[in-house]
Design a protein around this motif. Structure first.
Motif, PDB file in Angstrom:
ATOM      1  N   PHE A  13       0.790  -1.229   0.000  1.00 26.13           N
ATOM      2  CA  PHE A  13       0.000   0.000   0.000  1.00 26.13           C
ATOM      3  C   PHE A  13       0.821   1.278   0.000  1.00 26.13           C
ATOM      4  N   ALA A  14       2.086   1.192   0.341  1.00 27.45           N
ATOM      5  CA  ALA A  14       2.907   2.402   0.364  1.00 27.45           C
ATOM      6  C   ALA A  14       4.042   2.331  -0.644  1.00 27.45           C
ATOM      7  N   ALA A  15       4.901   1.343  -0.505  1.00 28.95           N
ATOM      8  CA  ALA A  15       6.051   1.264  -1.388  1.00 28.95           C
ATOM      9  C   ALA A  15       5.633   1.105  -2.841  1.00 28.95           C
ATOM     10  N   SER A  16       4.539   0.374  -3.073  1.00 34.52           N
ATOM     11  CA  SER A  16       4.092   0.169  -4.448  1.00 34.52           C
ATOM     12  C   SER A  16       3.100   1.234  -4.894  1.00 34.52           C
ATOM     13  N   ALA A  17       2.880   2.232  -4.055  1.00 37.18           N
ATOM     14  CA  ALA A  17       1.877   3.235  -4.405  1.00 37.18           C
ATOM     15  C   ALA A  17       2.284   4.057  -5.610  1.00 37.18           C
ATOM     16  N   PHE A  18       3.595   4.237  -5.814  1.00 38.80           N
ATOM     17  CA  PHE A  18       4.022   5.050  -6.959  1.00 38.80           C
ATOM     18  C   PHE A  18       5.475   4.760  -7.263  1.00 38.80           C
ATOM     19  N   VAL A  19       5.747   4.346  -8.487  1.00 38.65           N
ATOM     20  CA  VAL A  19       7.115   4.183  -8.965  1.00 38.65           C
ATOM     21  C   VAL A  19       7.266   5.055 -10.209  1.00 38.65           C
ATOM     22  N   PRO A  20       8.038   6.110 -10.142  1.00 38.84           N
ATOM     23  CA  PRO A  20       8.161   7.001 -11.301  1.00 38.84           C
ATOM     24  C   PRO A  20       8.797   6.282 -12.484  1.00 38.84           C
ATOM     25  N   PHE A  21       8.400   6.697 -13.674  1.00 37.25           N
ATOM     26  CA  PHE A  21       8.893   6.083 -14.894  1.00 37.25           C
ATOM     27  C   PHE A  21      10.223   6.707 -15.294  1.00 37.25           C
ATOM     28  N   SER A  22      11.217   5.845 -15.546  1.00 44.20           N
ATOM     29  CA  SER A  22      12.546   6.357 -15.886  1.00 44.20           C
ATOM     30  C   SER A  22      12.860   6.226 -17.368  1.00 44.20           C
ATOM     31  N   GLY A  23      11.905   5.728 -18.148  1.00 43.75           N
ATOM     32  CA  GLY A  23      12.102   5.644 -19.589  1.00 43.75           C
ATOM     33  C   GLY A  23      12.377   4.236 -20.067  1.00 43.75           C
ATOM     34  N   ARG A 157      -2.838   5.426  -9.756  1.00 52.67           N
ATOM     35  CA  ARG A 157      -1.648   5.128  -8.959  1.00 52.67           C
ATOM     36  C   ARG A 157      -0.345   5.496  -9.671  1.00 52.67           C
ATOM     37  N   SER A 158      -0.442   5.839 -10.935  1.00 49.35           N
ATOM     38  CA  SER A 158       0.746   6.263 -11.670  1.00 49.35           C
ATOM     39  C   SER A 158       0.717   7.745 -12.007  1.00 49.35           C
ATOM     40  N   GLN A 159      -0.243   8.477 -11.470  1.00 50.44           N
ATOM     41  CA  GLN A 159      -0.364   9.901 -11.803  1.00 50.44           C
ATOM     42  C   GLN A 159       0.128  10.747 -10.641  1.00 50.44           C
ATOM     43  N   GLN A 160       0.988  11.721 -10.945  1.00 49.15           N
ATOM     44  CA  GLN A 160       1.712  12.451  -9.916  1.00 49.15           C
ATOM     45  C   GLN A 160       0.803  13.249  -8.987  1.00 49.15           C
ATOM     46  N   HIS A 161      -0.242  13.884  -9.512  1.00 53.03           N
ATOM     47  CA  HIS A 161      -1.028  14.750  -8.626  1.00 53.03           C
ATOM     48  C   HIS A 161      -1.791  13.939  -7.582  1.00 53.03           C
ATOM     49  N   PHE A 162      -2.107  12.682  -7.882  1.00 55.09           N
ATOM     50  CA  PHE A 162      -2.719  11.830  -6.863  1.00 55.09           C
ATOM     51  C   PHE A 162      -1.716  11.544  -5.740  1.00 55.09           C
ATOM     52  N   ARG A 163      -0.482  11.277  -6.125  1.00 56.18           N
ATOM     53  CA  ARG A 163       0.557  11.047  -5.122  1.00 56.18           C
ATOM     54  C   ARG A 163       0.789  12.296  -4.269  1.00 56.18           C
ATOM     55  N   ASP A 164       0.836  13.448  -4.917  1.00 58.40           N
ATOM     56  CA  ASP A 164       1.057  14.694  -4.183  1.00 58.40           C
ATOM     57  C   ASP A 164      -0.055  14.942  -3.167  1.00 58.40           C
ATOM     58  N   LYS A 363      12.449  -6.888 -15.620  1.00 56.70           N
ATOM     59  CA  LYS A 363      12.188  -8.205 -15.032  1.00 56.70           C
ATOM     60  C   LYS A 363      12.019  -8.113 -13.516  1.00 56.70           C
ATOM     61  N   ASP A 364      11.245  -7.114 -13.119  1.00 57.40           N
ATOM     62  CA  ASP A 364      11.040  -6.880 -11.683  1.00 57.40           C
ATOM     63  C   ASP A 364       9.590  -6.473 -11.449  1.00 57.40           C
ATOM     64  N   ARG A 365       8.745  -7.432 -11.105  1.00 54.99           N
ATOM     65  CA  ARG A 365       7.326  -7.118 -10.958  1.00 54.99           C
ATOM     66  C   ARG A 365       7.010  -6.326  -9.706  1.00 54.99           C
ATOM     67  N   THR A 366       7.979  -6.163  -8.829  1.00 55.13           N
ATOM     68  CA  THR A 366       7.736  -5.314  -7.656  1.00 55.13           C
ATOM     69  C   THR A 366       7.671  -3.843  -8.037  1.00 55.13           C
ATOM     70  N   LEU A 367       8.034  -3.509  -9.273  1.00 53.85           N
ATOM     71  CA  LEU A 367       8.017  -2.112  -9.703  1.00 53.85           C
ATOM     72  C   LEU A 367       6.638  -1.603 -10.089  1.00 53.85           C
ATOM     73  N   VAL A 368       5.681  -2.498 -10.329  1.00 47.00           N
ATOM     74  CA  VAL A 368       4.377  -2.025 -10.805  1.00 47.00           C
ATOM     75  C   VAL A 368       3.678  -1.217  -9.722  1.00 47.00           C
ATOM     76  N   ASN A 369       2.992  -0.185 -10.137  1.00 55.40           N
ATOM     77  CA  ASN A 369       2.301   0.705  -9.203  1.00 55.40           C
ATOM     78  C   ASN A 369       0.981   0.151  -8.694  1.00 55.40           C
ATOM     79  N   ALA A 370       0.363  -0.748  -9.460  1.00 51.44           N
ATOM     80  CA  ALA A 370      -0.910  -1.353  -9.038  1.00 51.44           C
ATOM     81  C   ALA A 370      -0.812  -2.865  -9.162  1.00 51.44           C
TER      82      ALA A 370
END
Length: 426
Positions: A13-23, A157-164, A363-370
């Motif tokens: 609920f916290a760590a996976s709440a938002f992972v910014p996209f690095s490209g 969960r991937s949109q910045q203003h929701f995180r803010d 190859k890291d499914r822990t990165l998904v935001n939802a």
């Protein structure tokens, strides 16, 4: 789950709440995507994921050949040639896709997700993930027992203003929060008039559309978008929009399971309409020292705070109101400063797809935001509201046993499969 227990699942609920996209790097391996359910949101999902340069569409699946022909032609105009299927199993068996987007009616999600991860595919699954609590539990286990990356279509969960906004809630500046309100008012949706059963339209494989649902004659009211308003296939606005807004209510309050839930409502706008789910509904989830309230209405657009959807955190010092158009803080007089509307600066769906592709390429499914756990939890939470409505009782939830204390209510937790289909084994 109370606030202390929340810490134990912070990875969800916290760590996976938002992972910014690095490209997504151009040098990374090309990913082939296939779409199951191309009529509505699935098409939007496909177009969003194709904005990633290392993703290409190779297959489409839909039980309506009319939809298949239209979408195939639209892709061909863009120079994209795909193979088409009416059976999703055939698409999974063909060596054509690495990623599957599932955007079918809710009652199909469990079977299709289980089959997709068993076939070794990565999955983007539309919300709500299932049409029963039992299905949600099975789906979590199916993903846990696989190596697949799974992202649920809760793209806020991937949109910045929701995180803010949630960061502001967690700052404590609102003071003690007594009540959280979440809502959806849809004035664009009119009530459904009764229509007679008809012959199955040409090109529609109706038995494949029904799948595990109760066998009924074909009726246009139950097909394509309108399936949402019938218990056989979905849960109405409670699950369709509740998973978006209530997800953020829980995230903001750092809680999970309520103590109790009660609901009221009905078909008030059109008692004689064809829909089964209520067009007007209010649900109260009680926690230890605050409540979360849900409300929805069809045919009305003027919701709380003049917004047709949103979530509001009502504190002693002020109220933060959040939706897809931004967030603001309305202060209690003399207790805090107002915060003007903070508008979104990114595209939530695009960011969500980028996050999904990033997790696959790394190859890291822990990165998904939802992740699947987030999707399952909020789907169950919304199902609680529907069950309280359908039983007409105030229900108490035993979070240890994952059941209500009311035996009658627990019957609604179970998946009911028909036509020879069986619930997947976890």
């Amino acid at each position: 789950m109370n606030r202390k227990d929340f810490i134990k699942i912070s990875s969800i609920f916290a760590a996976s709440a938002f992972v910014p996209f690095s490209g997504v790097l151009a040098s990374q391996v090309s990913l082939r995507v296939g779409l199951i359910g191309a009529h509505g949101m699935g098409w939007a999902n496909l177009n969003a994921i194709l904005k990633n340069t290392n993703v290409r569409c190779t297959a489409l699946c839909d039980v309506d050949e009319n939809v298949l022909q239209r979408r195939t032609a639209e892709l061909a105009e863009r120079g994209i040639d795909v193979q088409t299927f009416v059976s999703y199993q055939d698409m999974l068996e063909a060596d054509l896709v690495d990623i599957v987007i599932i955007a079918t009616p809710d009652h199909w999600h469990c079977l299709q997700l289980a089959d997709a991860v068993k076939a070794g595919k990565h999955v983007y699954l539309e919300k709500p993930i299932g049409n029963s609590v039992e299905e949600c539990d099975v789906m979590v286990k199916a993903v846990d027992n696989s190596a697949s990356v799974v992202q649920i279509g809760q793209w806020q969960r991937s949109q910045q203003h929701f995180r803010d906004a949630i960061d502001f809630v967690h700052s404590g500046r609102l003071g003690k929060i007594r009540t959280v309100k979440a809502w959806s008012y849809v004035d664009w949706k009119k009530t459904i008039e009764q229509k007679p059963d008809t012959a199955v339209p040409e090109g529609v494989h109706y038995d494949l559309w029904l799948g595990p649902a109760t066998k009924r004659p074909f009726n246009p009211n139950r097909f394509h978008f309108e399936f949402r308003w019938f218990w056989d296939y979905a849960g109405g606005l409670m699950t369709d929009w509740g998973v978006h807004m209530l997800d953020y209510a829980l995230l903001g309050m750092k809680v999970s399971d309520p103590v109790s839930v009660m609901a009221s409502g009905g078909k008030y706008a059109d008692p004689n309409g064809a829909s089964e789910t209520p067009d007007t509904m209010r649900v109260v989830y009680a926690f230890e020292d605050f409540s979360i309230e849900w409300e929805h209405a069809i045919g009305i657009g003027l919701g709380p705070y003049g917004r047709n959807h949103g979530v509001a955190f009502i504190g002693n010092n002020g109220t933060l109101v959040l939706n897809r158009n931004g967030w603001e803080v309305i202060p209690e007089k003399g207790r805090m400063e107002a915060v003007a509307l903070q508008k979104p600066k990114d595209n939530g769906l695009d960011m969500h797809m980028q996050n999904f592709v990033q997790a696959i390429t790394k190859k890291d499914r822990t990165l998904v935001n939802a992740p699947i756990q987030v999707g399952a939890h909020i789907a169950v939470f919304c199902q609680m509201g529907n069950i309280a409505y359908r039983t007409g009782e105030k229900l108490y939830w035993d979070r240890t046993k994952r059941k209500f204390t009311d035996r009658k209510a627990n019957n609604y937790l179970l998946a009911k499969y028909h036509n020879g289909y069986k619930l997947p084994k976890a």
